[in-house]
Design a protein around this motif. Structure first.
Motif, short mmCIF file in Angstrom:
data_model
loop_
_atom_site.label_atom_id
_atom_site.label_comp_id
_atom_site.label_asym_id
_atom_site.label_seq_id
_atom_site.Cartn_x
_atom_site.Cartn_y
_atom_site.Cartn_z
N HIS A 138 45.22 36.70 38.56
CA HIS A 138 46.04 36.56 37.36
C HIS A 138 47.21 37.53 37.52
N HIS A 140 48.36 40.08 35.42
CA HIS A 140 48.41 41.33 34.66
C HIS A 140 49.04 42.45 35.49
N ASP A 142 48.32 45.37 36.45
CA ASP A 142 47.61 46.13 37.48
C ASP A 142 47.24 45.24 38.68
N HIS A 143 47.56 43.96 38.62
CA HIS A 143 47.30 43.05 39.74
C HIS A 143 48.60 42.61 40.41
N HIS A 221 39.61 35.93 30.35
CA HIS A 221 40.32 37.22 30.34
C HIS A 221 41.81 36.97 30.14
N ASP A 242 39.04 40.28 36.93
CA ASP A 242 38.82 40.74 35.56
C ASP A 242 37.98 39.77 34.74
N TYR A 245 34.56 42.45 34.03
CA TYR A 245 35.02 43.83 34.12
C TYR A 245 33.86 44.79 34.34
ZN ZN Z 1 43.61 41.67 33.73
#
Ligand code: ZN
Length: 251
Positions: A138, A140, A142-143, A221, A242, A245
């Motif tokens: 995905h 987000h 932090d990815h 998520h 995620d 988690y």
């Molecule tokens: Zn995420």
């Protein structure tokens, strides 16, 4: 809003498949953050959003969580990356790459320069420009943080995730400048006619056509989250990202 990226439908299989191929996987820890425990548990309820944002919570109710990427070695398709982890600049100036919202929500960003995926790839003898394919679970912050480090790669994203990331903003965890590049983005349409079931996953795609790397649809998520099933030499591995988690989410 004008975008630099012009994603196209994925044409599968991607080149490099080999019948019966198995892959090796190397987790790369690119950094850590802490976030409100309630953010990970996604409980329902009237004040759930306040708790998920950490409002009025004590420090003991925050959890440290890792920010991983995964190097997958395929015998013919070459090195494949799953997610990108933190951009190298996060080690010195996290707010600039992650944006102000993530910086407030997730505190205590910890990263050493040598933890960047590019640095860890080089340490393993893999030049980052040799990474042909990056599977994004995905988008987000932090990815997607280090997408800019792989300008030559083909990025595989679900169509629903692309739609979500380009229509939602930082309050949903997306920072557009992390992924809005004129790169080769290929979208998997898990709602389309070409999707197939695999094991207990209702919607999947066999990336190289040899069963070694399968993207499976695990929205929840985010609206278009995908996970990755890898065929290792003696067993299979699920990179759930995620979608799971905490152990408590799985239980
Ligand atoms: Zn995420």
């Amino acid at each position: 809003m004008a975008t630099a990226a012009e994603p196209r439908p994925a044409e599968l299989p991607l080149p490099g498949g080999r019948e019966g191929a198995s892959v090796r996987v190397h987790p790369l820890m690119t950094g850590r953050m802490i976030g409100p425990e309630a953010w990970f548990l996604r409980r329902d309820g009237r004040l759930a959003w306040r708790r998920a944002l950490g409002l009025g919570m004590t420090r003991s109710e925050w959890l440290e969580f890792p920010v991983p990427a995964f190097l997958v070695e395929h015998p013919r398709a070459g090195p494949v990356l799953i997610d990108t982890g933190f951009h190298p600049s996060v080690a010195v100036e996290p707010r600039k790459n992650l944006g102000p919202v993530a910086h407030v929500l997730f505190k205590d960003v910890r990263m050493e320069a040598e933890q960047a995926a590019t640095a860890q790839l080089r340490a393993k003898g893999v030049e980052p420009s040799r990474v042909n394919v990056v599977v994004m679970t995905h988008l987000h912050v932090d990815h997607a943080s280090a997408i800019s480090e792989f300008p030559d790669a083909t990025f595989v994203v679900s169509r629903a995730e692309w739609a979500a990331a380009t229509s939602q903003g930082q309050l949903h965890g997306y920072v557009r400048r992390q992924f809005d590049h004129a790169f080769d983005y290929r979208l998997l349409d898990f709602e389309g006619p070409d999707v197939e079931s695999f094991a207990s996953f209702g919607r999947s795609f066999d990336l190289f056509g040899d069963g070694s790397v399968r993207c499976v649809y695990t929205p929840g998520h985010t609206l278009g989250h995908q996970s990755v099933v890898l065929r290792l030499r003696r067993r299979e591995a699920l990179v759930a990202a995620d979608a799971v988690y905490l152990r408590r989410n799985l239980d």
